[in-house]
Every structure is written in C-alpha cells, then in structure tokens.
Write a protein that holds these residues in place. Sequence first.
Motif, mmCIF file in Angstrom:
data_model
loop_
_atom_site.group_PDB
_atom_site.id
_atom_site.type_symbol
_atom_site.label_atom_id
_atom_site.label_comp_id
_atom_site.label_asym_id
_atom_site.label_seq_id
_atom_site.Cartn_x
_atom_site.Cartn_y
_atom_site.Cartn_z
ATOM 1 N N LEU A 12 -52.151 8.172 -48.053
ATOM 2 C CA LEU A 12 -51.629 9.650 -47.578
ATOM 3 C C LEU A 12 -50.044 9.311 -47.144
ATOM 4 O O LEU A 12 -49.365 10.091 -47.223
ATOM 5 C CB LEU A 12 -52.475 9.965 -46.495
ATOM 6 C CG LEU A 12 -52.062 11.350 -45.845
ATOM 7 C CD1 LEU A 12 -51.976 12.334 -46.842
ATOM 8 C CD2 LEU A 12 -52.869 11.835 -44.565
ATOM 9 N N GLY A 13 -49.906 8.072 -46.508
ATOM 10 C CA GLY A 13 -48.672 7.728 -46.099
ATOM 11 C C GLY A 13 -47.589 7.725 -46.983
ATOM 12 O O GLY A 13 -46.330 8.192 -46.848
ATOM 13 N N GLU A 14 -48.220 7.032 -48.246
ATOM 14 C CA GLU A 14 -47.117 7.284 -49.394
ATOM 15 C C GLU A 14 -46.974 8.492 -49.977
ATOM 16 O O GLU A 14 -45.852 9.076 -50.522
ATOM 17 C CB GLU A 14 -47.949 6.365 -50.537
ATOM 18 C CG GLU A 14 -47.924 4.848 -50.223
ATOM 19 C CD GLU A 14 -48.580 4.161 -51.187
ATOM 20 O OE1 GLU A 14 -49.603 4.773 -51.849
ATOM 21 O OE2 GLU A 14 -48.256 2.784 -51.737
ATOM 22 N N GLN A 15 -47.945 9.487 -50.047
ATOM 23 C CA GLN A 15 -47.702 10.833 -50.407
ATOM 24 C C GLN A 15 -46.773 11.265 -49.354
ATOM 25 O O GLN A 15 -45.837 12.453 -49.690
ATOM 26 C CB GLN A 15 -48.962 11.580 -50.333
ATOM 27 C CG GLN A 15 -50.009 11.188 -51.353
ATOM 28 C CD GLN A 15 -51.297 11.828 -51.540
ATOM 29 O OE1 GLN A 15 -51.192 13.145 -51.620
ATOM 30 N NE2 GLN A 15 -52.500 11.359 -51.225
ATOM 31 N N VAL A 56 -41.942 7.190 -42.561
ATOM 32 C CA VAL A 56 -40.597 6.889 -42.088
ATOM 33 C C VAL A 56 -40.330 5.354 -42.318
ATOM 34 O O VAL A 56 -39.224 4.981 -42.616
ATOM 35 C CB VAL A 56 -40.369 7.397 -40.657
ATOM 36 C CG1 VAL A 56 -38.967 6.681 -40.029
ATOM 37 C CG2 VAL A 56 -40.303 8.890 -40.230
ATOM 38 N N LYS A 57 -41.268 4.834 -41.955
ATOM 39 C CA LYS A 57 -41.122 3.062 -42.101
ATOM 40 C C LYS A 57 -40.886 2.881 -43.712
ATOM 41 O O LYS A 57 -39.817 2.021 -43.857
ATOM 42 C CB LYS A 57 -42.185 2.305 -41.576
ATOM 43 C CG LYS A 57 -42.090 0.941 -41.729
ATOM 44 C CD LYS A 57 -43.386 0.186 -41.218
ATOM 45 C CE LYS A 57 -43.349 -1.280 -41.527
ATOM 46 N NZ LYS A 57 -44.461 -2.134 -40.842
ATOM 47 N N GLY A 58 -41.380 3.422 -44.524
ATOM 48 C CA GLY A 58 -41.139 3.359 -45.966
ATOM 49 C C GLY A 58 -39.976 3.740 -46.317
ATOM 50 O O GLY A 58 -39.211 2.921 -47.273
ATOM 51 N N LEU A 59 -39.463 4.838 -45.789
ATOM 52 C CA LEU A 59 -38.053 5.426 -46.358
ATOM 53 C C LEU A 59 -37.105 4.550 -45.791
ATOM 54 O O LEU A 59 -36.065 4.258 -46.210
ATOM 55 C CB LEU A 59 -37.961 6.765 -46.129
ATOM 56 C CG LEU A 59 -38.793 7.658 -46.863
ATOM 57 C CD1 LEU A 59 -38.542 9.202 -46.277
ATOM 58 C CD2 LEU A 59 -38.650 7.866 -48.317
ATOM 59 N N ALA A 60 -37.471 3.969 -44.534
ATOM 60 C CA ALA A 60 -36.336 3.002 -43.902
ATOM 61 C C ALA A 60 -36.136 1.634 -44.521
ATOM 62 O O ALA A 60 -35.098 1.168 -45.030
ATOM 63 C CB ALA A 60 -36.833 2.538 -42.528
#
Length: 243
Positions: A12-15, A56-60
């Motif tokens: 879900l975090g990736e979505q 947010v961590k993934g996009l950072a």
Amino acid sequence: MYQFDKFDKRLLGEQIEDELLNFIRQERLEVGQKIPNEFELAEKFGVGRSTIREAVKGLAIKGILEVKRGSGTYITATRSIEDDPLRLSKLQDKYKLALELFDVRLLLEPEIAALAAEYATQEEMEQLKMLCDQVEDLYLSGQNHIPKDIEFHTCIARCSKNRVIETLIPIINTAVMTFANLTHRTLMQETIETHRAVVNCILDHDPVGAKCAMVMHLTYNRQALIRKEREHREAEGKKAEEQ
C-alpha cells in the motif's frame, strides 16, 4: 476518498507513493513548495499516517521530497532520478530547457520513427494505434492525456529495436512533459493529426513518411512553444514595469 486495488501486488505504501507523486504533478506544485502535512495526506488518501510516512520516505529516497524536521516536507524535484536521469527538472528557465529539449528531439525522434516503420512488429503496430486512439480520446474529452502521450512516444522508441535508443526514453519523456506543462493543450488538433500521420506511416512501413510526419509534429510543437515563451516574457516585462 481514494480507492486502491486490492489485487495490486505492490504494498500500500508503494501505491500511495505513486498517488502522492501524481498529486504533486497534477496540482502543479513546484520545487521549494511545502506539501500538506501527514494528517491532511492521511485523510486525503484514506490511509494511516504510517503509510504516508512510508510513501514520503520513498519519494525522499528518489530525490523528490525533503523532510525538514520541525518545518515540514518540501518538494526538491518533480521527476525521480529514474524519470529524469540528467536532473533536467532542476533547471530554472523552463522555456529555455523546453527549446533545448526540442533541439535534441529533432535530432533523434524523426530517425526513431523511421526505424519504427522498418522494424515494428504487428503486435507493436496494434499497440501504437491503440495508444494513438487513447491520446486522441483523452484530449478531446478534456482529460489528462499527458501520461498516454508519453506512452505513445515511448512505444515508438521501443519499436525502433535499438537498445541505445531505449536508454534515451527518459529524456524524450521529460521533453514531452515539459512541453505539455508550458503549453496547456494549445495544440490539440495539430497533435491529433500529426500523431495519426506518424502512426499511419509506421503501419504502412514507410520510413521516409514516418520521419517527415515526426518532423511536422515536432515543428508544430516548437512553434507553439516559441509563441508561449514570447507571451510569457512580455507578461513578465509588464509586471516588472508595474512594480
């Protein structure tokens, strides 16, 4: 509230990461702007705060967001490193960048279209025709056609059967997105007609025709961009005089 596909095998975090990036682009948020806090984002996307923090961590990590403790989360780019390997989105003068990208596209894409006309398989030609139809339908209905437009040009590049050209796809994609964000649908009819001309030549296995049609497509776009740049500079000049 957003609905997420329970059959999507991604976490879900990736979505949410994808949806947050889409939100940044659709709202035309710029580098340096602060995004809503995690409470607001959790409510907007209908998920928990921990999922928002994960996104947010993934996009950072991808260089799109920067979390400043005690201040908030800010946009540092609107393209990931994968989408923008040369970090072109960091260049400030978008009109100058768009024209320079057109110089590159004019060098590459007519020849790419010619190769596609020679080497595209029947399956690829059917996909290309379908993408052309989808871009046209989205354009005419007033919906966001840009992702499909990018997919259309990506498909042409892959039809070339040249592995080096495939590595240049992110640059072409950046050019398409930059142009679209600056011109805002001002070339709908020309885009539809020239896309169709390129596709028809590829379907006919006509490399010279495909090359000429792509030159025509890019020339229309470049001329429209020059007009937009002139209007932008004039508006900026008047604003400076009034201040």
